[in-house]
Design a protein around this motif. Structure first.
Motif, mmCIF file in Angstrom:
data_model
loop_
_atom_site.group_PDB
_atom_site.id
_atom_site.type_symbol
_atom_site.label_atom_id
_atom_site.label_comp_id
_atom_site.label_asym_id
_atom_site.label_seq_id
_atom_site.Cartn_x
_atom_site.Cartn_y
_atom_site.Cartn_z
ATOM 1 N N CYS A 2 0.828 -1.194 0.000
ATOM 2 C CA CYS A 2 0.000 0.000 0.000
ATOM 3 C C CYS A 2 0.864 1.246 0.000
ATOM 4 C CB CYS A 2 -0.902 0.031 1.230
ATOM 5 S SG CYS A 2 -1.971 -1.398 1.378
ATOM 6 N N ASP A 49 -4.809 -0.493 -7.209
ATOM 7 C CA ASP A 49 -6.085 -1.201 -7.154
ATOM 8 C C ASP A 49 -7.205 -0.357 -6.552
ATOM 9 O OD1 ASP A 49 -4.835 -3.341 -8.290
ATOM 10 O OD2 ASP A 49 -4.584 -4.455 -6.432
ATOM 11 N N SER A 50 -6.886 0.453 -5.567
ATOM 12 C CA SER A 50 -7.921 1.281 -4.948
ATOM 13 C C SER A 50 -7.272 2.404 -4.167
ATOM 14 C CB SER A 50 -8.823 0.454 -4.018
ATOM 15 O OG SER A 50 -8.097 -0.018 -2.899
ATOM 16 N N LEU A 129 -2.238 -2.092 -3.469
ATOM 17 C CA LEU A 129 -1.872 -3.118 -4.443
ATOM 18 C C LEU A 129 -2.153 -4.435 -3.737
ATOM 19 C CD1 LEU A 129 -0.324 -3.890 -7.177
ATOM 20 C CD2 LEU A 129 1.666 -4.168 -5.694
ATOM 21 N N GLN A 130 -3.273 -5.066 -4.043
ATOM 22 C CA GLN A 130 -3.709 -6.204 -3.244
ATOM 23 C C GLN A 130 -3.011 -7.484 -3.681
ATOM 24 O OE1 GLN A 130 -7.867 -6.400 -2.536
ATOM 25 N NE2 GLN A 130 -7.757 -8.310 -1.393
ATOM 26 N N PRO A 136 -11.884 -8.153 -2.540
ATOM 27 C CA PRO A 136 -11.240 -6.835 -2.625
ATOM 28 C C PRO A 136 -11.224 -6.135 -1.275
ATOM 29 C CG PRO A 136 -12.794 -7.147 -4.432
ATOM 30 C CD PRO A 136 -13.007 -8.294 -3.482
ATOM 31 N N THR A 364 -7.307 -13.593 -9.450
ATOM 32 C CA THR A 364 -6.904 -12.636 -10.472
ATOM 33 C C THR A 364 -6.720 -13.313 -11.824
ATOM 34 O OG1 THR A 364 -5.775 -11.297 -8.809
ATOM 35 C CG2 THR A 364 -5.163 -10.920 -11.101
ATOM 36 N N ARG A 507 3.651 -8.530 -10.006
ATOM 37 C CA ARG A 507 3.331 -7.585 -8.944
ATOM 38 C C ARG A 507 4.327 -7.659 -7.795
ATOM 39 N NH1 ARG A 507 -2.753 -6.365 -7.557
ATOM 40 N NH2 ARG A 507 -3.251 -5.197 -9.454
#
Length: 661
Positions: A2, A49-50, A129-130, A136, A364, A507
């Motif tokens: 994150c 991602d969020s 970034l999960q 989620p 994913t 990732r």
């Protein structure tokens, strides 16, 4: 992974209990202004991602009771309009279901609007970034008690957590059970793995923040000054000031756990909070922080026996046919020391913890499992450390996945790191022929990177030397993973191979940080050994490990994470660090031996056990030299390599105006 941040306003922060660097003159913050949107944009690059944000609004009364009410505001609801704000009101640990609004401002149900005192705001921001969990996840996390968490880290051990769980959610549940001021440091000290945290405990009106003992996750701090009373924490700096003062807006937060208890001042004129630093409480972790080695100076017979075994191993290795499988030769043909076998096992477990596929990966790639999906990459020079990581990753990762090897060059195919990467690829194909390896060749010209240079200058903040910038640019470009793949179907001249454009979608990136510090890989280690033998060598290695958070890891984390990839450091696993400290120093390195043999001796033995015979004898080469960015930077900024060397260019601070012109 994150990007996390906190902006505190309206609370007078007392930092008198901290030992801060007071040598820098006061900063002129008007030259360093940035918006919240700028900060969010920088964090979003780390967590694509969020992105979410929430505010804790603190309100004191003037009734003489010195009570503080807190309101958790969901920023997302602000988009609905100015007159309607969806608020979760939390007071004394109990959630209320409604809110009264007075001119758009929240009012506590326990007080009349007319008796409100000073207010403050804690603005939490989290971008994700999960990498773990099934569903989620969005940060900041808020529970029913009004506690708020933004967390950038991984729990690889110390606390039992199921592979399909989100470690952030798990940590939030564990934090709720912490009822005393000592229980939160106890909990955080148990975590094995990298972390940075910001946590608001509403019941005690206490803000907690900190980072792991080795600083493997970045967390910058802006302490309040007379010019700017704002207290800020952030994973990354959102800008690079054009006007460079003698100081910096940001500092690397020293590794540790901190708290700020917010209360009403004695004069009832405002909210105050004193910063306290808490010690890590886990006994094993405290030993690792001290970095005390038991066996430092060998007896003559110890050194003689070690050197004799090394010479035997070198002879056996060079007489072994390269086509023989390393898994047949590694332990059965050669007589390697038990420490090397133990380290190989610990490193393999470390790589497995950092590469095992959690359920989020399955979700994913449920439709494309396999074809072309690359979950983990390696920052790859073809040198000793990255070759070991690549070979171990092959043993830990499901065979159906490809592995990207990310390599950067500022001299095309002629850079030393490009040449060793190509040689390393051939050796990896020999020891792991069933794996599909992809050497991602990232080519760059420093003269074409004006915008990128300015961007990386913000990422390396508060570092400000040419060496930091060169390393930062090389790391940033390599981690970007946007390069070329050579057509490997031909065995002809590499220069004649066709190349196709390719960008890695991994990732997670494995990085070799910590290997040189722990295994005497730097030239200064050899100098210390010459000057004062084993005791001076150990002293220099200890210094390197105890300052790695400030000199290396924060910078490296920011530069790599800016590409939406998480850097993971297998050599800095707690179990690996502990094992290396328990091994006699002369088994780790013997700097009486030549370069390529005695430096990082134990890692060279590990490479031999893996069948990496060519990589096992490669000399140390730093990324800024192996990629040749240092040469290009010296020519650009000093006129020549010779002039740069005379000016000790690596330690020269950057003149931002001239560098950006």
């Amino acid at each position: 992974m994150c990007g996390i941040a906190l902006i505190v306003s309206g609370v007078r922060i007392d930092i008198s209990c901290l030992s801060l660097d007071s040598t820098c003159p006061p900063r002129k913050t008007e030259d360093l202004v940035f918006s919240v949107d700028d900060l969010k944009a920088a964090l979003r690059r780390r967590g694509p991602d969020s992105l979410g944000s929430k505010k804790v609004l603190l309100q004191s009364d003037v009734s003489g009771q010195k009570n503080i009410s807190s309101f958790v505001e969901d920023d997302g609801a602000l988009e609905l309009g100015e007159d309607i704000k969806k608020l979760h009101i939390v007071q004394s640990g109990n959630e209320c279901d409604c809110v009264s609004l007075d001119n758009g401002m929240p009012v506590s149900l326990s007080y009349n609007a007319g008796v409100q005192g000073p207010s403050a705001e804690l603005h939490f921001i989290g971008a994700i970034l999960q990498l773990r969990g099934i569903y989620p996840l969005f940060q900041p996390l808020v529970d029913s008690y009004g506690n708020i968490l933004v967390y950038n880290g991984e729990i690889f051990g110390g606390i039992n957590i199921a592979s399909d769980n989100s470690d952030t959610e798990f940590l939030m549940q564990a934090l709720v059970k912490c009822c005393t001021c000592d229980s939160i440091p106890d909990l955080l000290s148990m975590i094995k793995g990298p972390w940075a945290i910001i946590y608001w405990q509403d019941s005690s009106r206490t803000l907690w923040f900190g980072r792991d003992a080795f600083g493997r996750r970045s967390l910058l701090v802006h302490w309040p000054t007379e010019d700017d009373p704002t207290f800020m924490l952030s994973s990354v700096s959102p800008l690079s000031p054009i006007e460079k003062t003698s100081g910096s807006y940001w500092e690397e937060l020293s590794c540790g756990i901190y708290s700020v208890h917010v209360e009403v001042s004695s004069s009832n004129q405002g909210l105050i909070g004193e910063v306290r630093r808490h010690e890590y409480t886990n006994s094993m972790l405290k030993e690792l922080i001290k970095w005390e080695r038991i066996s430092i100076e060998p007896k003559p017979e110890d050194l003689h026996a070690s050197q004799y075994k090394s010479s035997r191993k070198q002879h056996n290795v060079h007489s072994t046919p390269l086509e023989v499988s390393p898994y047949e030769t590694g332990s059965s043909r050669f007589s390697f020391s038990m420490p090397a076998h133990s380290l190989l096992k610990a490193l393999k477990e470390s790589v497995f913890r950092r590469s095992s596929l959690y359920n989020i990966y399955q979700a994913t790639v449920s439709d494309v499992r396999q074809e072309g999906y690359v979950p983990v990459a390696v920052l790859f020079s073809g040198g000793l450390d990255s070759m070991i990581l690549a070979a171990l990753l092959d043993q830990c990762l499901d065979p159906c996945y490809e592995i990207d090897l990310l390599n950067v060059s500022f001299d095309g195919q002629s850079a030393p790191d490009r040449l060793s990467a190509k040689a390393g690829l051939k050796e990896l194909k020999r020891v792991a022929p069933s794996r599909r390896w992809k050497l991602v060749e990232v080519d760059a010209e420093l003269s074409d990177l004006a915008f990128e240079t300015s961007h990386v200058m913000s990422l390396i903040e508060p570092a400000n030397t040419y060496m930091d910038l060169n390393i930062g640019i090389a790391l940033w470009l390599a981690a970007c993973g946007d390069g070329w793949l050579s057509d490997g179907n031909s065995d002809g001249n590499d220069g004649n191979l066709a190349r196709v454009k390719y960008k890695s979608n991994a990732r997670i990136v494995l990085v070799g940080s910590g290997a040189d510090e722990q295994c005497a890989g730097y030239g200064r280690h050899r100098t210390s050994h010459r000057r004062g033998s084993w005791m001076e060598l150990n002293k220099e290695m200890k210094l390197d490990m105890q300052r790695i958070w400030k000199r290396n890891l924060g910078r490296d984390d920011r530069c790599i994470a800016d590409n939406g990839r998480e850097a993971r450091f297998p050599f800095l696993d707690e179990d690996v660090i502990r094992l290396l400290l328990n091994i006699p120093l002369w088994e780790v390195a013997d700097l009486d031996q030549p370069s390529g043999i005695g430096d990082k001796k134990i890692l060279r033995e590990v490479a031999q056990l893996l069948g990496l015979h060519e990589a096992a004898v490669l000399p140390k080469r730093a990324i800024q030299f192996g990629s040749r960015i240092a040469r290009e930077s010296n020519r650009k900024n000093f006129g020549s390599n010779r002039a740069a060397n005379q000016a000790s260019a690596g330690s020269v601070r950057i003149d931002r105006k001239s560098n950006l012109s």
